[in-house]
Design a protein around this motif. Structure first.
Motif, PDB file in Angstrom:
ATOM      1  N   ASP A 161      -0.607  -5.075   1.501  1.00 30.68           N
ATOM      2  CA  ASP A 161      -1.871  -4.516   1.092  1.00 30.68           C
ATOM      3  C   ASP A 161      -3.008  -4.201   1.960  1.00 30.68           C
ATOM      4  OD1 ASP A 161      -1.306  -4.618  -1.652  1.00 30.68           O
ATOM      5  OD2 ASP A 161      -2.189  -6.627  -1.822  1.00 30.68           O
TER       6      ASP A 161
ATOM      7  N   GLN B 261      -1.293   0.343   6.249  1.00 26.03           N
ATOM      8  CA  GLN B 261      -1.094   1.619   5.486  1.00 26.03           C
ATOM      9  C   GLN B 261       0.131   2.363   6.210  1.00 26.03           C
ATOM     10  OE1 GLN B 261      -2.961   3.751   3.050  1.00 26.03           O
ATOM     11  NE2 GLN B 261      -0.808   4.271   3.433  1.00 26.03           N
TER      12      GLN B 261
ATOM     13  N   GLU C 240       5.480  -0.941   2.424  1.00 27.14           N
ATOM     14  CA  GLU C 240       4.538  -0.677   1.084  1.00 27.14           C
ATOM     15  C   GLU C 240       4.176  -1.983   0.248  1.00 27.14           C
ATOM     16  OE1 GLU C 240       5.273   3.970  -0.255  1.00 27.14           O
ATOM     17  OE2 GLU C 240       6.791   2.348  -0.906  1.00 27.14           O
ATOM     18  N   ARG C 241       4.766  -2.767   0.710  1.00 28.70           N
ATOM     19  CA  ARG C 241       4.615  -4.197  -0.171  1.00 28.70           C
ATOM     20  C   ARG C 241       3.272  -4.993   0.395  1.00 28.70           C
ATOM     21  NH1 ARG C 241       9.500  -7.923   1.204  1.00 28.70           N
ATOM     22  NH2 ARG C 241       8.791  -7.365   3.372  1.00 28.70           N
TER      23      ARG C 241
ATOM     24  N   GLU D 295       9.527   1.741   2.578  1.00 23.77           N
ATOM     25  CA  GLU D 295       9.564   0.910   1.193  1.00 23.77           C
ATOM     26  C   GLU D 295       9.277  -0.596   1.752  1.00 23.77           C
ATOM     27  OE1 GLU D 295      12.520  -0.401  -2.358  1.00 23.77           O
ATOM     28  OE2 GLU D 295      13.207   1.121  -0.879  1.00 23.77           O
TER      29      GLU D 295
ATOM     30  N   MET E  50       0.753  -1.105   0.025  1.00 25.18           N
ATOM     31  CA  MET E  50       0.129  -0.060   0.121  1.00 25.18           C
ATOM     32  C   MET E  50       0.948   1.167   0.142  1.00 25.18           C
ATOM     33  SD  MET E  50      -3.286   1.081   2.813  1.00 25.18           S
ATOM     34  CE  MET E  50      -3.998  -0.859   2.256  1.00 25.18           C
ATOM     35  N   LYS E  51       0.782   2.081  -0.957  1.00 26.19           N
ATOM     36  CA  LYS E  51       1.493   3.460  -1.189  1.00 26.19           C
ATOM     37  C   LYS E  51       1.387   4.257   0.352  1.00 26.19           C
ATOM     38  CE  LYS E  51       4.154   6.146  -3.515  1.00 26.19           C
ATOM     39  NZ  LYS E  51       5.270   5.827  -3.701  1.00 26.19           N
ATOM     40  N   ALA E  52       2.548   4.669   0.829  1.00 24.81           N
ATOM     41  CA  ALA E  52       2.747   5.547   1.663  1.00 24.81           C
ATOM     42  C   ALA E  52       1.856   6.908   1.598  1.00 24.81           C
ATOM     43  CB  ALA E  52       4.238   5.620   2.174  1.00 24.81           C
ATOM     44  N   ILE E  53       1.495   7.364   2.677  1.00 26.39           N
ATOM     45  CA  ILE E  53       0.974   8.661   2.679  1.00 26.39           C
ATOM     46  C   ILE E  53       1.763   9.657   3.905  1.00 26.39           C
ATOM     47  CG2 ILE E  53      -1.361   8.039   1.727  1.00 26.39           C
ATOM     48  CD1 ILE E  53      -2.392   8.155   4.546  1.00 26.39           C
TER      49      ILE E  53
END
Length: 521
Positions: free
Chosen positions: A216, A219, A213-214, A210, A1-4
């Motif tokens: 799903d 977050q 981020e793998r 990183e 999941m892309k980091a925010i």
């Protein structure tokens, strides 16, 4: 999941991380000690009660002390061997603690609980309690209490901020044991009955961000490098936007926070049946020859840890002959370059008086600081600059606590400083140009108030900025009050007979009155 990116928060400080000393070193396993001195005070709350006696044989991971009530934790043998003593010793905090002394036999025979396959929520909760798992971020709050909140929650937050300077143990754990942390987080989430998992990681750890981020179902939130970002209440606000009121728990805002090291311990407890009796800690500072990240068993002597890392850095002292101005080998000596030894982080840790103390479950670091690194300046009188209040992330007035506690008026110190709301992050003392011992004053005031079993002071916003304690008194419509200032000081420092409690406060009050009269004229 892309980091925010996370939200910013007001106040706090920016300190030099000094993490480069140890963050590049992979974790090593320190050899087990010949003797382990295991304290029964391994968590917040009551000490555990010993269930072993002198002469009894124990195995590694065997229960040696049982939790005494809900806010307590089980304690386990960190080595196999024979119990040689149960005695009182002085701990790192200067208080007397009960220790169980185990002499190792070198067999490394283990006594783990059976692994759980596809555990239910109740089984996970029971396993966390049975394995004595506590919060490994520093406070040591029993994890079994956190995973059984009284109010419904919908979010689990993993704390990977590690905002304390020097410490890199969580950083290495997130890099080397990412999958175990993720699985442990899922077990905790299942115990809580939540689906949303967030992990907060400071921006100075891009490699860890990183790695997470793998997944799903987790977050990652990028946190600004700011101290105290790892504080529970601030982490909740930065990652979710929710606020936890003074005197409230995170669960009241629908959130539970656990450290990444705690999640790893939960994974091992569920999948291996391994109790919590060892952890990663960082040995760092410019005063140690070989900074390292080590797996260390509870009850290991700090001196043994320092020796394993090469010992102290020394500096050469040259004595010159005053007659000839020449030196020779006999006039050259060496002394230690270490000015201060700290257990934990430099902001919230404890300065050690001796190396003859022993690690706990919650020991996150051993720092050997040189004169250049340590805060060794003598305190000077307060400048009334207000920098401590500006830096306080809880919007408190540390100078009020320091002033009145120094005068012995702890009740007024707690009231005007709202001391019980302090998280003891040390930001105020770090930023103070006069080097006042603010945290010491805060802890003394807290101890006094809690000894009286006083309730948490009311902390309703009373000034135009919404702070809990005003710089100047205000009326209900926000106007500045002038004369009642003196009345308030008089009332706060007088006892039931109308006499001032302390001569120092009386003298200062008179000086302020004279100054006010001059200004009126």
């Amino acid at each position: 999941m892309k980091a925010i990116k996370g939200k910013p928060f007001f106040a706090g400080i920016h300190v030099r991380g000094k993490k480069s000393l140890a963050c590049g070193h992979r974790t090593e396993i320190m050899p087990e000690p010949a003797e382990a001195y295991i304290s029964l005070s391994q968590s917040l709350g009551k000490p555990a009660v010993a269930v072993v006696v002198k002469g009894q044989k124990v195995k590694e991971g065997e229960l040696i002390a049982k939790a005494d009530g809900a806010i307590s934790s089980n304690v386990f043998a960190s080595i196999s061997g024979e119990v040689t003593d149960v005695r009182q010793l002085t701990g790192a905090n200067g208080c007397s603690e009960t220790y169980i002394v185990i002499k190792g036999d070198g067999t490394c025979e283990k006594a783990y609980l059976p692994p759980l396959n596809g555990p239910s929520a109740e089984e996970i909760k029971a396993r966390i309690k049975d394995c004595g798992i506590v919060g490994l971020g520093g406070a040591g709050f029993p994890a079994a209490v956190k995973v059984a909140p009284r109010t419904a929650v919908d979010t689990l937050i993993l704390n990977g901020a590690e905002c304390e300077p020097y410490l890199t143990c969580d950083h290495r754990l997130m890099l080397e044991n990412t999958d175990e942390i993720a699985r442990g987080a899922r077990y905790i989430a299942k115990a809580l009955g939540v689906d949303k998992i967030i992990i907060g990681i400071e921006a100075n750890k891009p490699d860890c961000i990183e790695m997470f981020e793998r997944y799903d179902d987790i977050q990652p939130v990028i946190l600004k490098k700011q101290y105290p970002m790892g504080s529970e209440k601030h982490l909740i606000y930065v990652t979710t936007g929710r606020k936890v009121g003074i005197g409230k728990l995170p669960a009241d805002s629908g959130v539970v926070v656990q450290n990444v090291a705690t999640a790893f311990a939960v994974c091992e407890a569920v999948e291996k049946g391994k109790p919590l009796y060892e952890r990663i800690l960082t040995v760092s500072g410019e005063g140690v020859k070989q900074p390292k990240n080590l797996w260390v068993r509870a009850g290991t002597c700090v001196k043994d840890i320092v020796d394993f890392c090469g010992g102290e850095v020394t500096e050469q002292i040259i004595k010159k002959d005053l007659q000839t101005a020449e030196t020779d080998d006999e006039n050259q000596t060496e002394k230690s370059a270490v000015k201060k030894v700290v257990q934990g982080g430099p902001m919230t840790g404890l300065a050690l008086a001796t190396y003859d103390v022993y690690t706990h479950k919650t020991t996150s670091g051993i720092l050997l600081l040189t004169k250049k690194e340590a805060a060794a300046e003598e305190p000077t009188p307060c400048l009334n600059c207000g920098m401590c209040a500006d830096a306080c992330p809880m919007h408190l007035m540390p100078m009020q606590t320091a002033f009145y506690s120094a005068a012995g008026d702890f009740d007024t110190a707690a009231k005007l400083g709202n001391t019980l709301a302090c998280i003891e992050c040390g930001a105020c003392e770090f930023i103070c140009p006069a080097k006042r011992p603010l945290i010491q004053a805060i802890r003394k005031t807290k101890a006094y108030v809690r000894s009286k079993e006083a309730p948490l002071p009311d902390a309703k916003p009373v000034d135009q900025k919404g702070r809990s304690a005003p710089t100047v008194p205000l009326t209900e419509d926000g106007k500045i009050v002038e004369k009642p200032v003196m009345q308030k000081i008089d009332e706060s420092v007088k006892n039931s007979e109308g006499e001032l409690k302390n001569a120092a406060v009386e003298k200062i009050t008179e000086e302020v009155k004279k100054q006010a009269e001059k200004e009126e004229k």
